[in-house]
Design a protein around this motif. Sequence first.
Motif, short mmCIF file in Angstrom:
data_model
loop_
_atom_site.label_atom_id
_atom_site.label_comp_id
_atom_site.label_asym_id
_atom_site.label_seq_id
_atom_site.Cartn_x
_atom_site.Cartn_y
_atom_site.Cartn_z
N SER A 1 14.65 -50.00 68.70
CA SER A 1 14.47 -50.98 70.00
C SER A 1 14.58 -50.07 70.74
O SER A 1 15.36 -48.08 70.68
CB SER A 1 15.95 -51.85 69.58
OG SER A 1 17.30 -51.14 69.44
N PHE A 2 14.69 -50.22 71.79
CA PHE A 2 14.87 -50.51 73.95
C PHE A 2 14.54 -48.99 73.50
O PHE A 2 14.62 -47.38 73.94
CB PHE A 2 16.75 -49.60 73.25
CG PHE A 2 16.94 -50.55 73.57
CD1 PHE A 2 17.36 -51.88 74.67
CD2 PHE A 2 17.66 -51.07 72.41
CE1 PHE A 2 18.38 -52.60 74.73
CE2 PHE A 2 18.62 -52.58 72.38
CZ PHE A 2 18.63 -52.92 73.50
N ASN A 3 12.73 -49.18 73.56
CA ASN A 3 11.95 -47.86 73.40
C ASN A 3 10.88 -48.54 74.40
O ASN A 3 10.90 -49.80 75.02
CB ASN A 3 10.86 -47.11 71.77
CG ASN A 3 12.30 -46.08 71.87
OD1 ASN A 3 12.34 -45.06 72.06
ND2 ASN A 3 12.85 -46.72 70.76
N SER A 4 9.40 -47.74 74.49
CA SER A 4 8.33 -48.06 74.87
C SER A 4 7.40 -48.16 74.08
O SER A 4 6.11 -48.10 74.27
CB SER A 4 7.75 -47.12 75.95
OG SER A 4 9.31 -47.72 77.52
N ILE A 5 7.51 -49.07 72.66
CA ILE A 5 6.44 -48.90 71.56
C ILE A 5 5.78 -49.99 72.01
O ILE A 5 6.04 -51.39 72.62
CB ILE A 5 7.09 -48.99 70.50
CG1 ILE A 5 8.35 -47.91 70.13
CG2 ILE A 5 6.38 -49.21 69.41
CD1 ILE A 5 8.84 -48.09 68.87
N LYS A 6 3.87 -49.40 72.06
CA LYS A 6 3.20 -50.49 72.35
C LYS A 6 2.39 -50.96 71.42
O LYS A 6 2.68 -50.10 69.81
CB LYS A 6 2.58 -50.60 73.56
CG LYS A 6 1.78 -48.72 73.73
CD LYS A 6 1.72 -48.68 74.85
CE LYS A 6 1.20 -46.74 74.76
NZ LYS A 6 0.72 -45.99 75.62
N TYR B 1 16.03 -44.37 62.39
CA TYR B 1 16.85 -45.14 63.13
C TYR B 1 16.68 -43.96 65.09
O TYR B 1 17.04 -43.09 64.79
CB TYR B 1 18.19 -45.45 63.62
CG TYR B 1 19.62 -45.79 62.54
CD1 TYR B 1 17.87 -46.68 61.76
CD2 TYR B 1 20.63 -46.03 62.36
CE1 TYR B 1 19.16 -47.98 60.98
CE2 TYR B 1 20.92 -46.93 61.50
CZ TYR B 1 20.04 -48.33 60.73
OH TYR B 1 20.33 -48.89 60.28
N LEU B 2 16.04 -44.53 65.99
CA LEU B 2 15.16 -44.12 66.90
C LEU B 2 15.50 -44.38 67.90
O LEU B 2 14.22 -45.03 68.58
CB LEU B 2 13.84 -43.54 66.63
CG LEU B 2 13.31 -42.41 64.69
CD1 LEU B 2 11.59 -42.41 65.28
CD2 LEU B 2 14.45 -41.35 65.87
N ARG B 3 16.34 -44.95 68.84
CA ARG B 3 16.50 -46.15 69.80
C ARG B 3 16.74 -45.32 70.59
O ARG B 3 17.76 -44.10 70.57
CB ARG B 3 18.30 -47.14 69.14
CG ARG B 3 18.62 -47.54 69.53
CD ARG B 3 19.90 -48.72 69.44
NE ARG B 3 20.76 -49.10 70.53
CZ ARG B 3 20.54 -50.82 70.40
NH1 ARG B 3 19.70 -51.35 69.16
NH2 ARG B 3 20.65 -51.26 71.24
N ASN B 4 16.31 -45.86 71.46
CA ASN B 4 16.48 -45.34 73.32
C ASN B 4 16.46 -43.96 72.99
O ASN B 4 16.71 -43.53 73.93
CB ASN B 4 18.16 -45.82 73.49
CG ASN B 4 18.11 -45.90 75.09
OD1 ASN B 4 17.15 -45.64 75.81
ND2 ASN B 4 18.92 -45.61 75.83
N ASN B 5 14.74 -44.18 73.62
CA ASN B 5 14.34 -42.60 73.21
C ASN B 5 13.09 -42.26 73.66
O ASN B 5 12.56 -41.03 74.19
CB ASN B 5 14.21 -41.98 71.82
CG ASN B 5 15.69 -41.95 70.89
OD1 ASN B 5 16.41 -40.86 71.32
ND2 ASN B 5 15.31 -41.96 69.45
N ASN B 6 13.20 -43.14 74.87
CA ASN B 6 11.79 -43.67 75.55
C ASN B 6 10.48 -43.01 74.81
O ASN B 6 9.76 -42.56 75.25
CB ASN B 6 12.07 -42.17 76.61
CG ASN B 6 11.09 -42.27 78.03
OD1 ASN B 6 10.77 -43.55 78.24
ND2 ASN B 6 10.74 -40.92 78.57
N ILE B 7 10.37 -43.22 73.38
CA ILE B 7 9.38 -43.37 73.00
C ILE B 7 7.85 -44.04 72.98
O ILE B 7 8.57 -45.61 73.83
CB ILE B 7 9.26 -43.41 70.94
CG1 ILE B 7 10.48 -42.65 70.78
CG2 ILE B 7 8.11 -43.94 70.25
CD1 ILE B 7 10.40 -42.74 69.20
#
Length: 368
Positions: free
Chosen positions: A327-332, A301-307
Amino acid sequence: MVGLPQILVLIFCAACIFDLVLEAHGAQYPYYSVTKPYYSGYDRNQPYQPQPAAAEPSTDPDEVTALNEIFEYWRIVPWLSSMEPCKEAAYKSYITCDCYSSCHITSLNVFGQDINAEIPEALWNLTFLTHLNLSKTYMRGKLSSSIGNLKQLQFLSLGANALSGELPKELGNPTDLRRLFLGPNNFTGSLPSELGNLKKLDLIYIHSCGFSGEIPSTFSNLKNLQFVWASDNELTGKIPEFRGNWSSLSFLRLEGNSFEGPIPSTLSNLTSMKHLMISDVSNGGSSLAFIKDMRSISILYLRNNNISDSIPLNIGGHQNLTHMDLSFNSIKGKIPNSLFLMRSLGNNKLDGTLPTRKSRSLIYIYSS
């Protein structure tokens, strides 16, 4: 030729000489004399007198005084007042003793009792304790620095209470401590650096304790750690560069704090990791490259970490992975076709088409 009378005379003389030798020998070594018993004063006509049995060990009187004071103050069992608590059945639900030349109280467990009081100073006089469980007892007040007296502690549980104030630095004294449960509670202030003295610690649970500030650098000394849960505090600064010091770690949960990014790439050294949960890391773009060597990972779980990274193409090689929340990152980028055990990918910048296959273990895909 010697006649019969002469032979009889010789035998008689030899017998006399033999008696004289025995008598002389007995006078010099009385305990080997054939004319005296081995034990002087022994009278076979007297009945056998058995020796009295050794007295049973008794409970240390200082510990008895302390325990009775504790129980009276907490009003757990007000009818219990004994000079030998280690031998009475009524105490067995609460204490364990070790008895040799004397009895010492080594375990005190009042888990789940409705105490709703402070910890009396008398408790810190039970210096032979190795296990202390005060969890879920509605305990309040501050944790005394006298806890440092319990230097033989191996297990300490204070969770699910309302303890307040700062954590005393003396908690770093019991260097045999293996397991430490502190949350939830209402502590304030930072984690004392002296906790780094607990080098045998394999579990620390500080969920929802109220701690603030950075994780002390001395925590790098805790090389036996396998389980760390430090969520829902006000911990700040950067997540420490573990550099392999926590190489035995299999469970790490750092959600709901105020850490700054990026997530350290040295997490890749934690190859025994099975459950990794980090969230709410601000600033600094983090990468997912560190998960490459975590082949044992099952929950990620790596939620909301500016990834701002893309999902590694080899993610499908993590055969034990059953739950993942990015979820809630900037993964592309695209979702790799090898990824069939996805739990949540929502609120990212993914593009392309979804894989046409999924695993039977798939719980759900959240992609809103």
